[in-house]
Design an enzyme around this catalytic site. Structure first.
Site, short mmCIF file in Angstrom:
data_model
loop_
_atom_site.label_atom_id
_atom_site.label_comp_id
_atom_site.label_asym_id
_atom_site.label_seq_id
_atom_site.Cartn_x
_atom_site.Cartn_y
_atom_site.Cartn_z
N ASP A 181 -1.74 4.97 7.05
CA ASP A 181 -0.39 5.51 6.86
C ASP A 181 0.23 5.90 8.21
O ASP A 181 1.42 5.66 8.45
CB ASP A 181 -0.40 6.68 5.87
N ASP A 225 3.02 -7.95 8.41
CA ASP A 225 4.41 -8.26 8.06
C ASP A 225 5.35 -7.22 8.66
O ASP A 225 6.45 -7.54 9.11
CB ASP A 225 4.60 -8.30 6.54
N LYS A 237 -8.66 3.94 6.07
CA LYS A 237 -8.20 5.08 5.26
C LYS A 237 -9.44 5.91 4.96
O LYS A 237 -9.80 6.17 3.80
CB LYS A 237 -7.52 4.55 3.98
N ASP A 253 -2.50 -7.28 5.68
CA ASP A 253 -1.44 -8.06 5.04
C ASP A 253 -0.11 -7.33 5.22
O ASP A 253 0.91 -7.89 5.64
CB ASP A 253 -1.78 -8.22 3.55
N TYR A 295 -8.79 -8.17 -2.23
CA TYR A 295 -8.29 -9.43 -2.79
C TYR A 295 -9.40 -10.30 -3.38
O TYR A 295 -9.14 -11.24 -4.12
CB TYR A 295 -7.52 -10.24 -1.73
#
Ligand code: NAD
Length: 365
Positions: free
Chosen positions: A225, A253, A193, A249, A142
């Site tokens: 994943d 959620d 990852k 992020d 970001y």
């Protein structure tokens, strides 16, 4: 008697309704724990724009810098949605996070036994879920450079974002991960990852190295994943999760829906430790200003109240008092007390203030 200064920033919409309930709860536990809180209110977001023209007035920032912790409500609403990007109400919170270098975002997701059926997942999957997602908040994809778009002569375009982390950035958020795990069930899952991304390979190396300083914490590495699958398949297998900004992020959620309602989810954002060894922290419900119910006195104050518990645990090192708030919330739920968002047919529906009253009363037991 130790005295702690708490900056109170209710913000807009239901932020102004739920934050006072969290303050009342802190006043109550403070008395019992033998500490005094000095609460000082300040403007932020839309209400600050209306009063001063700025979403984060300098006085608010000064107050926050001098406080032991910040209790925050929520900002934003339709009234301010058409202002230019830099003057939007939400900029107040983003600017505050940046100014205080709040780099670690903590989001617990707990499925209260009496609310199991409010979760979209099966009882057999979600029952007993009690986990914490720690998301790096100031680096990664970001914020990384280079970023931007360029046009090609043939009319096509190319867009770039860059995932960048330094050893120091990884280490400081991973340290929060280990410290938080120590205050919980001493298990930390570091999510990356690393089978594809070199940034993740560095992440894994740094976390592994740091783990040697925390031999009492069981560390495992999980690919993002796999983590996304396991969160909805076997959420009880997690205790504390630490991960980079983008993964966090998304995963936080995903974890949030396990708890059933937005009105139940607290959060903390921690910055660097100050001279007294405490982390500057901002504590807020995950939900927003809920314009659809604002001003009606019907918002659920429990996320704000549980954020106050996090404030005690992570900024003031008052874990016992934090646990008392959480236990009081649990008892109130066990008694069948419900605000509209968590009520089912036939339940008596309580308003914001009444729900706060019940928690305060339980703290007196
Ligand atoms: P929201 O969280 O405000 O509301 C989503 C839904 O959940 C609404 O139906 C609302 O009524 C309900 N809800 C939320 N909190 C509740 C509570 N405590 N009790 C009962 N019901 C509750 O999200 P939104 O509608 O997407 O956003 C509304 C405004 O809030 C926007 O301006 C947005 O930018 C802002 N916002 C601010 C923050 C923040 O300050 N950290 C976070 C999210 C959204």
């Amino acid at each position: 008697m130790p005295t702690y200064k708490i900056a109170v920033l209710p913000g807009d919409g239901i932020g102004q309704e739920v934050t006072p309930e969290a303050v009342r709860v802190l006043q109550r536990v403070g008395k019992r724990a033998g500490v005094a809180f000095e609460f000082e209110n300040a403007l932020i977001g839309g209400s600050a724009i209306d009063a001063t023209g700025q979403p984060l007035p300098p006085e608010t920032l000064t107050l926050c810098r001098g406080a032991d912790a910040i209790l925050f409500g929520a900002v934003g609403g339709p009234k301010w949605d058409n202002l230019p990007q830099e003057q939007r109400a939400e900029r107040g919170l983003l600017a505050l996070r940046k100014e205080l270098d709040l780099y670690a975002n903590l989001r617990p997701a707990m499925c209260f036994p009496t609310l199991v059926d409010a979760s979209p997942l099966k009882r057999s999957v979600v029952e007993g879920t009690d986990l914490m997602v720690i998301r790096e908040l100031t680096g990664g994809l970001y914020f990384g450079e280079p970023r931007g778009r360029e046009s090609f002569a043939d009319g096509g375009e190319r867009a770039v974002n860059t995932m960048v982390y330094t050893t120091r950035e990884i280490e400081r958020v991973a340290r929060v991960g280990f410290e938080v795990a120590r205050k919980r069930r001493r298990r930390l899952a570091s999510v990356d990852k690393s089978n594809v991304l070199v940034v993740s390979q560095l992440w894994r190396e740094v976390v592994t190295r740091l783990g040697k300083e925390y031999p009492d914490v069981a560390l495992e590495h999980v690919l993002v994943d796999n983590c996304a699958m396991a969160l909805v398949h076997k959420p009880t297998s997690f205790d504390t999760i630490v991960t980079e900004n983008t993964f966090g992020d998304i995963l936080s959620d995903e974890a949030a829906i396990l708890a059933g309602s937005m009105g139940m989810l607290p959060s903390a954002s921690l910055g660097p430790a100050s001279a007294n060894g405490r982390n500057v922290g901002l504590y807020e419900p995950v939900h927003g200003t809920a314009p659809d119910i604002a001003g009606k006195g019907m918002a659920n104050p429990l996320a704000a109240i549980l954020s106050a518990a996090l404030l005690l645990r992570y900024s003031l090192n008052m874990s016992e008092a934090a646990g008392r708030i959480e236990a009081a919330v649990q008892r109130v739920l066990d008694q069948g007390r419900r605000t509209a968002d968590i009520a089912r047919g036939g339940d008596k529906v309580l308003g914001t203030r009444e729900m706060g009253d019940h928690v305060v009363r339980e703290l007196e037991v």
